[in-house]
Design a protein around this motif. Sequence first.
Motif, PDB file in Angstrom:
ATOM      1  N   LYS A 111      -0.415  36.277  30.284  1.00  0.00           N
ATOM      2  CA  LYS A 111      -1.099  35.259  29.438  1.00  0.00           C
ATOM      3  C   LYS A 111      -1.848  34.173  30.041  1.00  0.00           C
ATOM      4  N   ASP A 112      -3.189  34.009  30.084  1.00  0.00           N
ATOM      5  CA  ASP A 112      -3.644  32.926  30.675  1.00  0.00           C
ATOM      6  C   ASP A 112      -3.538  32.827  32.073  1.00  0.00           C
ATOM      7  N   LEU A 113      -2.691  32.009  32.675  1.00  0.00           N
ATOM      8  CA  LEU A 113      -2.531  31.881  34.162  1.00  0.00           C
ATOM      9  C   LEU A 113      -1.276  32.371  34.562  1.00  0.00           C
ATOM     10  N   ALA A 114      -0.427  33.041  33.702  1.00  0.00           N
ATOM     11  CA  ALA A 114       1.134  33.652  34.065  1.00  0.00           C
ATOM     12  C   ALA A 114       0.823  35.158  34.331  1.00  0.00           C
ATOM     13  N   VAL A 115       1.250  35.686  35.633  1.00  0.00           N
ATOM     14  CA  VAL A 115       1.000  37.095  36.022  1.00  0.00           C
ATOM     15  C   VAL A 115       2.613  37.615  35.864  1.00  0.00           C
ATOM     16  N   ASN A 116       2.732  38.990  35.944  1.00  0.00           N
ATOM     17  CA  ASN A 116       3.832  39.472  35.891  1.00  0.00           C
ATOM     18  C   ASN A 116       4.068  39.951  37.532  1.00  0.00           C
ATOM     19  N   ARG A 117       5.042  39.447  38.310  1.00  0.00           N
ATOM     20  CA  ARG A 117       5.266  39.651  39.417  1.00  0.00           C
ATOM     21  C   ARG A 117       6.617  40.448  39.779  1.00  0.00           C
ATOM     22  N   SER A 118       6.978  41.305  38.684  1.00  0.00           N
ATOM     23  CA  SER A 118       7.929  42.120  38.881  1.00  0.00           C
ATOM     24  C   SER A 118       8.079  43.207  39.974  1.00  0.00           C
ATOM     25  N   ALA A 119       6.704  43.424  40.275  1.00  0.00           N
ATOM     26  CA  ALA A 119       6.577  44.203  41.439  1.00  0.00           C
ATOM     27  C   ALA A 119       7.350  44.148  42.742  1.00  0.00           C
ATOM     28  N   PHE A 120       7.489  42.566  43.114  1.00  0.00           N
ATOM     29  CA  PHE A 120       8.251  42.267  44.240  1.00  0.00           C
ATOM     30  C   PHE A 120       9.789  42.392  43.956  1.00  0.00           C
ATOM     31  N   ASP A 121      10.099  42.175  42.727  1.00  0.00           N
ATOM     32  CA  ASP A 121      11.418  42.473  42.477  1.00  0.00           C
ATOM     33  C   ASP A 121      11.956  44.071  42.760  1.00  0.00           C
ATOM     34  N   ARG A 122      10.860  44.891  42.405  1.00  0.00           N
ATOM     35  CA  ARG A 122      11.270  46.340  42.730  1.00  0.00           C
ATOM     36  C   ARG A 122      11.023  46.757  44.276  1.00  0.00           C
ATOM     37  N   ILE A 123      10.568  46.124  45.089  1.00  0.00           N
ATOM     38  CA  ILE A 123      10.156  46.257  46.468  1.00  0.00           C
ATOM     39  C   ILE A 123      11.522  45.603  47.054  1.00  0.00           C
TER      40      ILE A 123
END
Length: 248
Positions: A111-123
């Motif tokens: 939402k707005d300026l918040a993005v989902n960076r869970s891809a880093f967690d999976r790496i």
Amino acid sequence: MNLTLKIWRQKNANSEGRFETYDVTGISEDMSFLEMFDVLNERLINEGQEPIAFDHDCREGICGMCSMYINGSPHGPNRGVTTCQLHMRSFQSGETITVEPWRAAAFPVIKDLAVNRSAFDRIISAGGFVSVNTGNAQDANALPIPKENADEAFAAAACIGCGACVAACKNASAMLFTSAKISQLSLLPQGQAERTMRAEKMVAQMDAEGFGACTNTGACEAECPKEISLENIARMNREYFSAVLSSK
């Protein structure tokens, strides 16, 4: 200070976003950038409007949550700082400031300026860990580590996973992040048990997440708030090729 803010507003990853303009007045030059956003959001709430969603947590430059693309640069115009460490004295009264989220297919907008960076967690889950024996901790002197290796591992460990490297890269590559995590462990004795598989699995996961390829432009290093070195990418490439060859 009186400022004009052009801020990206987007309901979720599936909706169409747009820039909206806000005027803020009476901003102290000693405020942090996030404190300025707090002032704006308080006003919006009092006016019955939807506040601007943005990530934040420690506000001490440690957690990497405060990820904003400010006037064309991740974390803003200053080098070696996160958004929460950026102060309004870095701008001029009357200036127009454009604020966007990280833009990468692997970082969908929440939402707005918040993005989902869970891809880093999976790496990280793919190989960014070490095997340790349970029981009493070993004496530190039992694991001698060359100072050069310790210093390089410490420098790589400074990565906070904010994603500025991805946002800065024209290909949205996560090579600097991934290489920092691989370097940190490959340089230390504790990381040797998984060494032959770590780079191979983490690189494979990075590719599966949809990050782009590295083309050695160096934008990631230039924009990294912790100034992680490109040398880590070279080390990761060596670790990866060694892992691939040893598995054949």
